[in-house]
Design a protein around this motif. Structure first.
Motif, PDB file in Angstrom:
ATOM      1  N   LYS A  30       0.807  -1.216   0.000  1.00  0.00           N
ATOM      2  CA  LYS A  30       0.000   0.000   0.000  1.00  0.00           C
ATOM      3  C   LYS A  30       0.846   1.275   0.000  1.00  0.00           C
ATOM      4  CE  LYS A  30      -3.977  -2.138   2.303  1.00  0.00           C
ATOM      5  NZ  LYS A  30      -4.890  -2.067   3.462  1.00  0.00           N
ATOM      6  N   ARG A  31       2.088   1.156   0.421  1.00  0.00           N
ATOM      7  CA  ARG A  31       2.943   2.349   0.479  1.00  0.00           C
ATOM      8  C   ARG A  31       3.529   2.694  -0.889  1.00  0.00           C
ATOM      9  NH1 ARG A  31       6.376   1.740   6.153  1.00  0.00           N
ATOM     10  NH2 ARG A  31       4.539   1.794   7.558  1.00  0.00           N
ATOM     11  N   ASN A  32       4.163   1.698  -1.508  1.00  0.00           N
ATOM     12  CA  ASN A  32       4.817   2.004  -2.795  1.00  0.00           C
ATOM     13  C   ASN A  32       4.029   1.490  -3.994  1.00  0.00           C
ATOM     14  OD1 ASN A  32       5.266  -0.772  -2.814  1.00  0.00           O
ATOM     15  ND2 ASN A  32       7.392  -0.571  -2.109  1.00  0.00           N
ATOM     16  N   ARG A  33       2.897   0.876  -3.723  1.00  0.00           N
ATOM     17  CA  ARG A  33       1.994   0.407  -4.771  1.00  0.00           C
ATOM     18  C   ARG A  33       2.610  -0.695  -5.650  1.00  0.00           C
ATOM     19  NH1 ARG A  33      -2.670   1.136  -3.292  1.00  0.00           N
ATOM     20  NH2 ARG A  33      -3.405   0.930  -5.457  1.00  0.00           N
ATOM     21  N   GLN A  34       3.699  -1.310  -5.160  1.00  0.00           N
ATOM     22  CA  GLN A  34       4.349  -2.379  -5.912  1.00  0.00           C
ATOM     23  C   GLN A  34       3.817  -3.748  -5.456  1.00  0.00           C
ATOM     24  OE1 GLN A  34       6.558  -1.869  -8.515  1.00  0.00           O
ATOM     25  NE2 GLN A  34       5.878   0.256  -8.210  1.00  0.00           N
ATOM     26  N   CYS A  35       3.859  -4.722  -6.368  1.00  0.00           N
ATOM     27  CA  CYS A  35       3.461  -6.087  -6.025  1.00  0.00           C
ATOM     28  C   CYS A  35       4.652  -6.811  -5.404  1.00  0.00           C
ATOM     29  CB  CYS A  35       2.986  -6.834  -7.275  1.00  0.00           C
ATOM     30  SG  CYS A  35       1.432  -6.194  -7.945  1.00  0.00           S
ATOM     31  N   GLU A  36       4.432  -7.346  -4.200  1.00  0.00           N
ATOM     32  CA  GLU A  36       5.508  -8.017  -3.473  1.00  0.00           C
ATOM     33  C   GLU A  36       5.119  -9.456  -3.187  1.00  0.00           C
ATOM     34  OE1 GLU A  36       6.136  -5.691  -0.013  1.00  0.00           O
ATOM     35  OE2 GLU A  36       7.216  -4.085  -1.088  1.00  0.00           O
ATOM     36  N   ASP A  37       6.129 -10.282  -3.078  1.00  0.00           N
ATOM     37  CA  ASP A  37       5.913 -11.714  -2.836  1.00  0.00           C
ATOM     38  C   ASP A  37       5.213 -11.943  -1.496  1.00  0.00           C
ATOM     39  OD1 ASP A  37       6.298 -14.591  -3.185  1.00  0.00           O
ATOM     40  OD2 ASP A  37       7.803 -14.393  -1.593  1.00  0.00           O
ATOM     41  N   ILE A  38       4.253 -12.857  -1.480  1.00  0.00           N
ATOM     42  CA  ILE A  38       3.593 -13.268  -0.244  1.00  0.00           C
ATOM     43  C   ILE A  38       4.392 -14.415   0.364  1.00  0.00           C
ATOM     44  CG2 ILE A  38       1.498 -14.259   0.768  1.00  0.00           C
ATOM     45  CD1 ILE A  38      -0.070 -13.020  -1.521  1.00  0.00           C
ATOM     46  N   ASN A  39       4.716 -14.317   1.630  1.00  0.00           N
ATOM     47  CA  ASN A  39       5.408 -15.409   2.317  1.00  0.00           C
ATOM     48  C   ASN A  39       4.355 -16.364   2.885  1.00  0.00           C
ATOM     49  OD1 ASN A  39       7.044 -17.134   3.738  1.00  0.00           O
ATOM     50  ND2 ASN A  39       8.090 -15.537   4.918  1.00  0.00           N
ATOM     51  N   CYS A  47       2.148 -25.836   5.651  1.00  0.00           N
ATOM     52  CA  CYS A  47       2.798 -27.139   5.523  1.00  0.00           C
ATOM     53  C   CYS A  47       2.749 -27.830   6.876  1.00  0.00           C
ATOM     54  CB  CYS A  47       4.246 -26.997   5.061  1.00  0.00           C
ATOM     55  SG  CYS A  47       4.444 -26.288   3.401  1.00  0.00           S
ATOM     56  N   SER A  48       2.762 -29.143   6.866  1.00  0.00           N
ATOM     57  CA  SER A  48       2.692 -29.874   8.124  1.00  0.00           C
ATOM     58  C   SER A  48       4.045 -29.973   8.818  1.00  0.00           C
ATOM     59  CB  SER A  48       2.132 -31.280   7.890  1.00  0.00           C
ATOM     60  OG  SER A  48       2.965 -32.008   7.008  1.00  0.00           O
ATOM     61  N   GLN A  49       5.159 -29.835   8.058  1.00  0.00           N
ATOM     62  CA  GLN A  49       6.483 -29.908   8.679  1.00  0.00           C
ATOM     63  C   GLN A  49       7.345 -28.723   8.259  1.00  0.00           C
ATOM     64  OE1 GLN A  49       8.141 -33.854   8.074  1.00  0.00           O
ATOM     65  NE2 GLN A  49       6.707 -34.778   9.503  1.00  0.00           N
ATOM     66  N   HIS A  50       8.020 -28.783   7.120  1.00  0.00           N
ATOM     67  CA  HIS A  50       8.903 -27.706   6.688  1.00  0.00           C
ATOM     68  C   HIS A  50       8.290 -26.942   5.516  1.00  0.00           C
ATOM     69  CE1 HIS A  50      12.059 -29.223   9.278  1.00  0.00           C
ATOM     70  NE2 HIS A  50      11.907 -30.425   8.745  1.00  0.00           N
ATOM     71  N   CYS A  51       8.508 -25.614   5.510  1.00  0.00           N
ATOM     72  CA  CYS A  51       7.982 -24.766   4.444  1.00  0.00           C
ATOM     73  C   CYS A  51       9.101 -23.899   3.881  1.00  0.00           C
ATOM     74  CB  CYS A  51       6.847 -23.890   4.989  1.00  0.00           C
ATOM     75  SG  CYS A  51       6.090 -22.807   3.750  1.00  0.00           S
ATOM     76  N   ASN A  52       9.254 -23.914   2.569  1.00  0.00           N
ATOM     77  CA  ASN A  52      10.253 -23.089   1.884  1.00  0.00           C
ATOM     78  C   ASN A  52       9.541 -22.080   0.985  1.00  0.00           C
ATOM     79  OD1 ASN A  52      12.460 -24.617   2.958  1.00  0.00           O
ATOM     80  ND2 ASN A  52      12.071 -26.189   1.409  1.00  0.00           N
ATOM     81  N   ASN A  53       9.709 -20.796   1.287  1.00  0.00           N
ATOM     82  CA  ASN A  53       9.076 -19.766   0.489  1.00  0.00           C
ATOM     83  C   ASN A  53       9.891 -19.511  -0.771  1.00  0.00           C
ATOM     84  OD1 ASN A  53       7.048 -17.677   0.099  1.00  0.00           O
ATOM     85  ND2 ASN A  53       8.758 -16.246   0.366  1.00  0.00           N
ATOM     86  N   ILE A  54       9.233 -19.502  -1.915  1.00  0.00           N
ATOM     87  CA  ILE A  54       9.872 -19.170  -3.187  1.00  0.00           C
ATOM     88  C   ILE A  54       9.058 -18.059  -3.847  1.00  0.00           C
ATOM     89  CG2 ILE A  54      10.878 -21.457  -3.509  1.00  0.00           C
ATOM     90  CD1 ILE A  54       8.589 -22.180  -5.311  1.00  0.00           C
ATOM     91  N   LYS A  55       9.630 -17.400  -4.824  1.00  0.00           N
ATOM     92  CA  LYS A  55       8.972 -16.251  -5.432  1.00  0.00           C
ATOM     93  C   LYS A  55       7.651 -16.650  -6.084  1.00  0.00           C
ATOM     94  CE  LYS A  55       9.810 -12.289  -8.457  1.00  0.00           C
ATOM     95  NZ  LYS A  55      10.769 -11.602  -9.343  1.00  0.00           N
ATOM     96  N   GLY A  56       6.582 -16.059  -5.572  1.00  0.00           N
ATOM     97  CA  GLY A  56       5.256 -16.309  -6.102  1.00  0.00           C
ATOM     98  C   GLY A  56       4.606 -17.589  -5.636  1.00  0.00           C
TER      99      GLY A  56
END
Length: 267
Positions: A30-39, A47-56
């Motif tokens: 909302k500040r810079n109006r840019q689209c940013e990746d959701i974690n 995830c039930s155990q481990h989660c790895n965030n990747i772009k998009g």
């Protein structure tokens, strides 16, 4: 061809305006109006155990001996898991996912008006062990993968005719059980309960040795469980002052764990 909305957004051009919409897996700042990746890994239960965030997007990972299925980790070989249930006169084995309406295996059937009072699984010995009262009273076992499906008495119980709960020490192979009485069945119904010989016992699965660990009982010992790693055993007592006790597996260090607000702790 530069996207005026940015690389992480889709652009829709109209005659009078420009419409920007973030791609899946992104949200607008909302500040810079840019689209940013959701974690997505910050969302509980992604995830039930481990989660790895990747772009998009994100990717789930599992511990060793687990496999991923629909973002959930299940134990490898869970399809081969079996739930064993003692149902009064039968011991049944239910295959995963443990649906009673599905096919199940009858491990043993008890006849002659006897009934199963306790059961435990001894997987290290590949067997199910159970206790019965009357006709006959004793402790029995059956190999889980015995092709001939023989039922054999362990030779453990000779004089004890009223075993109740049973627990297997999977480290040593010894069996612990609670017992009502060594009296004749007629004495059980004609003798005051304080004179009955309630006891907690231990014996060898395939050996001649067995002994009474505890005989001083302020009530009827019922269910029993053991924790060989800590060298402890636990049992419930039913009577005027029902409670749950513990002691070391040699009968020492005995003490009451729970006593308040107990009516009939049977398991």
């Amino acid at each position: 061809n530069v996207n005026p909305c940015g690389d992480d957004a889709s652009c829709s051009q109209t005659k009078t305006s420009l419409l920007c919409q973030c791609k899946p897996g992104f949200q607008r700042n909302k500040r810079n109006r840019q689209c940013e990746d959701i974690n997505e890994c910050m969302v509980f239960g992604a995830c039930s155990q481990h989660c790895n965030n990747i772009k998009g997007s994100y990717k789930c990972a599992c511990e060793k001996n687990y496999k991923e299925r629909n973002n959930s980790c299940i134990a490898k070989g869970s399809e081969d898991q079996v739930l064993y249930v003692a149902n009064d006169t039968d011991i049944l084995g239910f295959a995963y996912p443990f649906n009673y309406s599905d096919a199940h295996q009858q491990i043993s059937h008890i006849e002659h008006n006897s009934r199963i009072t306790g059961m435990d699984a001894y997987f290290q010995g590949d067997m199910i062990v159970w206790s019965t009262q009357f006709n006959p009273g004793g402790i029995f076992y059956r190999k889980l993968h015995d092709r001939e499906r023989r039922q054999s008495s362990s030779g453990l119980i000779v004089k004890f005719k009223r075993p109740r709960g049973i627990a297997v020490d999977w480290v040593t192979g010894n069996i612990y059980w609670t017992d009502h009485s060594r009296m004749h069945w007629f004495s059980y119904y004609t003798t005051h309960w304080t004179s009955l010989r309630y006891s907690i016992n231990v014996g060898q699965l395939n050996g001649p040795n067995c002994t009474r660990l505890l005989t001083s009982m302020a009530g009827e010992p019922y269910a029993i469980a053991v924790n060989p790693k800590k060298g402890m055993m636990y049992w419930t007592v039913i009577g005027d002052r029902s409670h749950i006790e513990e002691s070391s597996m040699d009968g020492t260090l005995r003490r009451i764990l729970v006593q308040k607000n107990l009516q009939r702790p049977t398991g």
